[in-house]
Design a protein around this motif. Structure first.
Motif, PDB file in Angstrom:
ATOM      1  N   UNK A  34       0.883  -1.093  -0.067  1.00 23.37           N
ATOM      2  CA  UNK A  34       0.296  -0.447   0.171  1.00 23.37           C
ATOM      3  C   UNK A  34       1.394   1.182   0.301  1.00 23.37           C
ATOM      4  N   UNK A  35       0.941   2.347  -0.525  1.00 22.05           N
ATOM      5  CA  UNK A  35       1.330   3.120  -0.945  1.00 22.05           C
ATOM      6  C   UNK A  35      -0.111   4.005  -0.508  1.00 22.05           C
ATOM      7  N   UNK A  36       0.113   4.955   0.364  1.00 26.75           N
ATOM      8  CA  UNK A  36      -1.114   5.938   0.438  1.00 26.75           C
ATOM      9  C   UNK A  36      -0.929   7.964  -0.517  1.00 26.75           C
ATOM     10  N   UNK A  37      -1.820   8.249  -0.602  1.00 22.69           N
ATOM     11  CA  UNK A  37      -1.695   9.327  -1.651  1.00 22.69           C
ATOM     12  C   UNK A  37      -2.444  10.266  -1.246  1.00 22.69           C
ATOM     13  N   UNK A  38      -2.091  11.787  -0.162  1.00 23.32           N
ATOM     14  CA  UNK A  38      -2.167  12.375   0.644  1.00 23.32           C
ATOM     15  C   UNK A  38      -2.477  13.657  -0.620  1.00 23.32           C
ATOM     16  N   UNK A  39      -3.577  14.325  -0.897  1.00 19.51           N
ATOM     17  CA  UNK A  39      -3.376  15.044  -1.231  1.00 19.51           C
ATOM     18  C   UNK A  39      -4.654  15.892  -1.578  1.00 19.51           C
ATOM     19  N   UNK A  40      -4.915  16.933  -1.014  1.00 22.71           N
ATOM     20  CA  UNK A  40      -7.221  18.301  -1.823  1.00 22.71           C
ATOM     21  C   UNK A  40      -7.401  17.020  -2.382  1.00 22.71           C
ATOM     22  N   UNK A  41      -8.225  16.858  -2.562  1.00 24.86           N
ATOM     23  CA  UNK A  41      -9.166  15.751  -3.816  1.00 24.86           C
ATOM     24  C   UNK A  41     -10.107  17.748  -3.713  1.00 24.86           C
ATOM     25  N   UNK A  42     -10.330  18.674  -2.912  1.00 36.34           N
ATOM     26  CA  UNK A  42     -11.889  19.226  -2.346  1.00 36.34           C
ATOM     27  C   UNK A  42     -10.641  20.388  -2.029  1.00 36.34           C
ATOM     28  N   UNK A  43     -11.977  21.340  -1.645  1.00 32.38           N
ATOM     29  CA  UNK A  43     -11.440  23.141  -0.829  1.00 32.38           C
ATOM     30  C   UNK A  43     -10.763  23.338  -1.887  1.00 32.38           C
ATOM     31  N   UNK A  44      -9.492  25.136  -1.226  1.00 33.45           N
ATOM     32  CA  UNK A  44      -9.565  25.561  -3.050  1.00 33.45           C
ATOM     33  C   UNK A  44      -8.491  25.135  -3.650  1.00 33.45           C
ATOM     34  N   UNK A  45      -7.423  23.983  -3.059  1.00 32.62           N
ATOM     35  CA  UNK A  45      -6.627  23.682  -3.245  1.00 32.62           C
ATOM     36  C   UNK A  45      -6.898  22.216  -5.121  1.00 32.62           C
ATOM     37  N   UNK A  46      -8.194  21.653  -4.443  1.00 35.84           N
ATOM     38  CA  UNK A  46      -8.651  21.069  -4.550  1.00 35.84           C
ATOM     39  C   UNK A  46      -8.765  20.385  -6.431  1.00 35.84           C
ATOM     40  N   UNK A  47      -8.023  21.577  -7.264  1.00 36.57           N
ATOM     41  CA  UNK A  47      -8.708  21.789  -9.063  1.00 36.57           C
ATOM     42  C   UNK A  47      -6.074  20.973  -9.218  1.00 36.57           C
ATOM     43  N   UNK A  48      -5.226  21.590  -8.516  1.00 34.93           N
ATOM     44  CA  UNK A  48      -4.163  21.403  -8.276  1.00 34.93           C
ATOM     45  C   UNK A  48      -3.707  20.068  -7.204  1.00 34.93           C
ATOM     46  N   UNK A  49      -4.747  19.586  -6.805  1.00 36.96           N
ATOM     47  CA  UNK A  49      -4.383  18.156  -6.606  1.00 36.96           C
ATOM     48  C   UNK A  49      -4.698  17.237  -6.833  1.00 36.96           C
ATOM     49  N   UNK A  50      -6.232  16.570  -7.780  1.00 33.05           N
ATOM     50  CA  UNK A  50      -6.484  16.229  -8.290  1.00 33.05           C
ATOM     51  C   UNK A  50      -6.110  16.039  -9.857  1.00 33.05           C
ATOM     52  N   UNK A  51      -5.302  16.945 -10.178  1.00 27.74           N
ATOM     53  CA  UNK A  51      -4.297  17.007 -11.188  1.00 27.74           C
ATOM     54  C   UNK A  51      -2.831  16.083 -10.803  1.00 27.74           C
ATOM     55  N   UNK A  52      -2.276  16.387  -9.585  1.00 25.67           N
ATOM     56  CA  UNK A  52      -1.384  15.583  -9.063  1.00 25.67           C
ATOM     57  C   UNK A  52      -1.421  14.344  -8.892  1.00 25.67           C
ATOM     58  N   UNK A  53      -3.107  14.140  -7.973  1.00 23.84           N
ATOM     59  CA  UNK A  53      -3.308  12.249  -8.055  1.00 23.84           C
ATOM     60  C   UNK A  53      -3.785  11.799  -9.580  1.00 23.84           C
ATOM     61  N   UNK A  54      -3.654  12.554 -10.614  1.00 22.65           N
ATOM     62  CA  UNK A  54      -3.883  11.561 -11.626  1.00 22.65           C
ATOM     63  C   UNK A  54      -2.992  10.990 -12.381  1.00 22.65           C
ATOM     64  N   UNK A  55      -1.920  12.340 -12.592  1.00 22.63           N
ATOM     65  CA  UNK A  55      -0.054  11.738 -12.903  1.00 22.63           C
ATOM     66  C   UNK A  55       0.452  10.375 -11.561  1.00 22.63           C
ATOM     67  N   UNK A  56      -0.005  10.377 -10.213  1.00 23.92           N
ATOM     68  CA  UNK A  56       0.174   9.355  -9.439  1.00 23.92           C
ATOM     69  C   UNK A  56      -0.286   7.697 -10.429  1.00 23.92           C
ATOM     70  N   UNK A  57      -1.929   8.384 -10.956  1.00 26.74           N
ATOM     71  CA  UNK A  57      -2.488   7.333 -10.924  1.00 26.74           C
ATOM     72  C   UNK A  57      -1.934   6.243 -12.587  1.00 26.74           C
ATOM     73  N   UNK A  58      -1.745   7.875 -13.341  1.00 24.13           N
ATOM     74  CA  UNK A  58      -0.607   6.474 -14.036  1.00 24.13           C
ATOM     75  C   UNK A  58       0.548   6.491 -13.885  1.00 24.13           C
ATOM     76  N   UNK A  59       1.280   6.932 -13.170  1.00 16.47           N
ATOM     77  CA  UNK A  59       2.306   5.817 -12.821  1.00 16.47           C
ATOM     78  C   UNK A  59       1.931   4.673 -12.383  1.00 16.47           C
ATOM     79  N   UNK A  60       1.098   4.550 -11.405  1.00 18.15           N
ATOM     80  CA  UNK A  60       0.493   3.300 -10.943  1.00 18.15           C
ATOM     81  C   UNK A  60       0.155   2.545 -11.693  1.00 18.15           C
ATOM     82  N   UNK A  61      -0.607   2.801 -13.228  1.00 17.89           N
ATOM     83  CA  UNK A  61      -0.605   2.134 -14.258  1.00 17.89           C
ATOM     84  C   UNK A  61       0.748   1.287 -15.500  1.00 17.89           C
ATOM     85  N   UNK A  62       1.478   2.216 -15.006  1.00 18.49           N
ATOM     86  CA  UNK A  62       2.461   1.908 -16.321  1.00 18.49           C
ATOM     87  C   UNK A  62       3.512   1.309 -15.058  1.00 18.49           C
ATOM     88  N   UNK A  63       3.795   1.390 -14.079  1.00 17.17           N
ATOM     89  CA  UNK A  63       4.871   0.610 -12.604  1.00 17.17           C
ATOM     90  C   UNK A  63       3.802  -0.391 -12.015  1.00 17.17           C
TER      91      UNK A  63
END
Length: 384
Positions: A34-63
């Motif tokens: 298990x690897x934790x993903x600690x990000x803002x998905x809501x609140x004033x930084x939710x937009x940027x946090x969601x973008x960061x999560x997209x990159x993490x999810x894609x990396x998980x798909x590749x590796x």
């Protein structure tokens, strides 16, 4: 005889319960890291946090695997809030028992959770949290981004090179990223011979910036540096131009989000930002070249825009996976040591090794400008 038989049945039942209740669950856990993903998905930084999560999810798909086991992402929402950050971080280390953590978008929430990761001896890999305080005094916090002192210097240098001698700074009270980057810009700009003619501050969730901007206009500032959150950025830009202020508007990495252009509209034209990555960067790594094609397809097609923070999220995952592989273990101390000793691990935004504070050794930033309603690449700046 019946009593002995009954006792035997009960004993077997207890053993079965132990195997099912403990051994069974443990066996499932042993097949997953298990690897934790600690990000803002809501609140004033939710937009940027969601973008960061997209990159993490894609990396998980590749590796998707390490040490022969499937990697499971445990995503929690810190809600862009320091108190919620502590709750989310505690859940990851105490309930989910993650081997490592990635995040967060937003330095304030990263700082707030730092001691929780440190005390649990769970390595955390920040992606875009640029304030120096994130890793200071915390041997378990690392990050893949450059820091605000560097970013402040890059933007101050750009402003001076464009002939601007007078600058106004606008920062958000209580936001570690905003106040920190504003101060680093101020220090670099004055050292380069510029003058800070006004420094205005505003509260979180404020929407009317006319009072601050009236003072900016009166100051004669030639450039405005406003490293704020996504939520306030579009309003600041729009209200600046509505008052007839023609000064160059600049900010840091948080402003690289299309939501800002959507709010500001044509007023966003000419806004300049510093950021971490662009697909047109001629100094890109081989990993970056593979990432651009694959991530665009993952997002929906070749016309998709790649947010720089998504590339940092991807890198954070790649670095953590390499550390687990080098450690040959999910033990927190072993992973931390592997990160300390890491050399030459290639990501999208650079080749990774870390200094004594756990910060990635980086000397490169990308400058972008809003042109024709899009963030467009200007240059790659290397600072030695």
């Amino acid at each position: 005889m019946k009593k002995k038989f009954l006792a035997l049945i009960l004993a077997l039942g207890v053993i079965s319960g132990i195997l099912t209740g403990c051994g069974g669950k443990e066996e499932v856990k042993e097949d997953v890291i298990k690897i934790g993903v600690f990000e803002p998905l809501t609140g004033e930084n939710g937009g940027g946090g969601s973008q960061e999560v997209d990159g993490i999810k894609y990396a998980n798909k590749v590796y998707p695997e390490v040490l022969g086991k499937k990697v499971e992402l445990v995503i929690v929402d810190n809600k862009s809030d320091k108190a919620e950050a502590s709750v989310a971080a505690t859940r990851l280390v105490e309930k989910e028992k993650v081997a490592a953590v990635i995040g967060s978008y937003g330095s304030g929430v990263s700082i707030a959770a730092g001691d929780i990761f440190k005390n649990a001896k769970v390595p955390a890999m920040g992606a875009s949290c640029t304030n120096p305080m994130v890793t200071e005094g915390n041997e378990f916090y690392f990050r893949t981004c450059f820091l605000d002192p560097f970013q402040g210097k890059v933007m101050a240098q750009y402003a001076i090179e464009k002939g601007n001698k007078k600058a106004a700074i606008i920062t958000q009270i209580g936001d570690d990223y905003s106040t920190g980057l504003g101060n680093f810009f101020k220090e670099a700009f004055t050292k380069l011979g510029g003058e800070i003619v006004y420094h205005g501050e505003f509260q979180t969730n404020e929407q009317d910036f006319n009072s601050i901007l009236t003072n900016v206009k009166a100051s004669g500032a030639e450039v405005i540096f406003a490293p704020s959150s996504i939520a306030s950025a579009g309003l600041i830009i729009k209200q600046t131009r509505a008052l007839g202020i023609e000064a160059q508007i600049m900010a840091g990495d948080t402003w690289e989000n299309v939501a800002i252009i959507d709010v500001a509209g044509e007023s966003a034209e000419g806004v300049v930002i510093s950021t971490f990555f662009d697909e047109h960067n001629t100094l890109a790594t081989e990993e970056a070249k593979k990432f651009v094609k694959g991530f665009k397809e993952y997002l929906g097609g070749p016309d998709e825009i790649i947010p720089a923070v998504a590339s940092l999220g991807y890198d954070a995952y790649v670095v953590i996976l390499n550390a687990i592989k080098q450690a040959g273990s999910t033990d927190g101390e072993a992973i931390r040591k592997a990160l300390v000793d890491m050399k030459g691990v290639e990501g999208v935004t650079g080749v990774y090794s870390f200094d004594e504070n756990g910060d990635a050794k980086k000397d490169m930033a990308v400058i972008k400008i809003v042109k024709d309603g899009k963030f467009q690449y200007i240059d790659t700046v290397v600072v030695k």
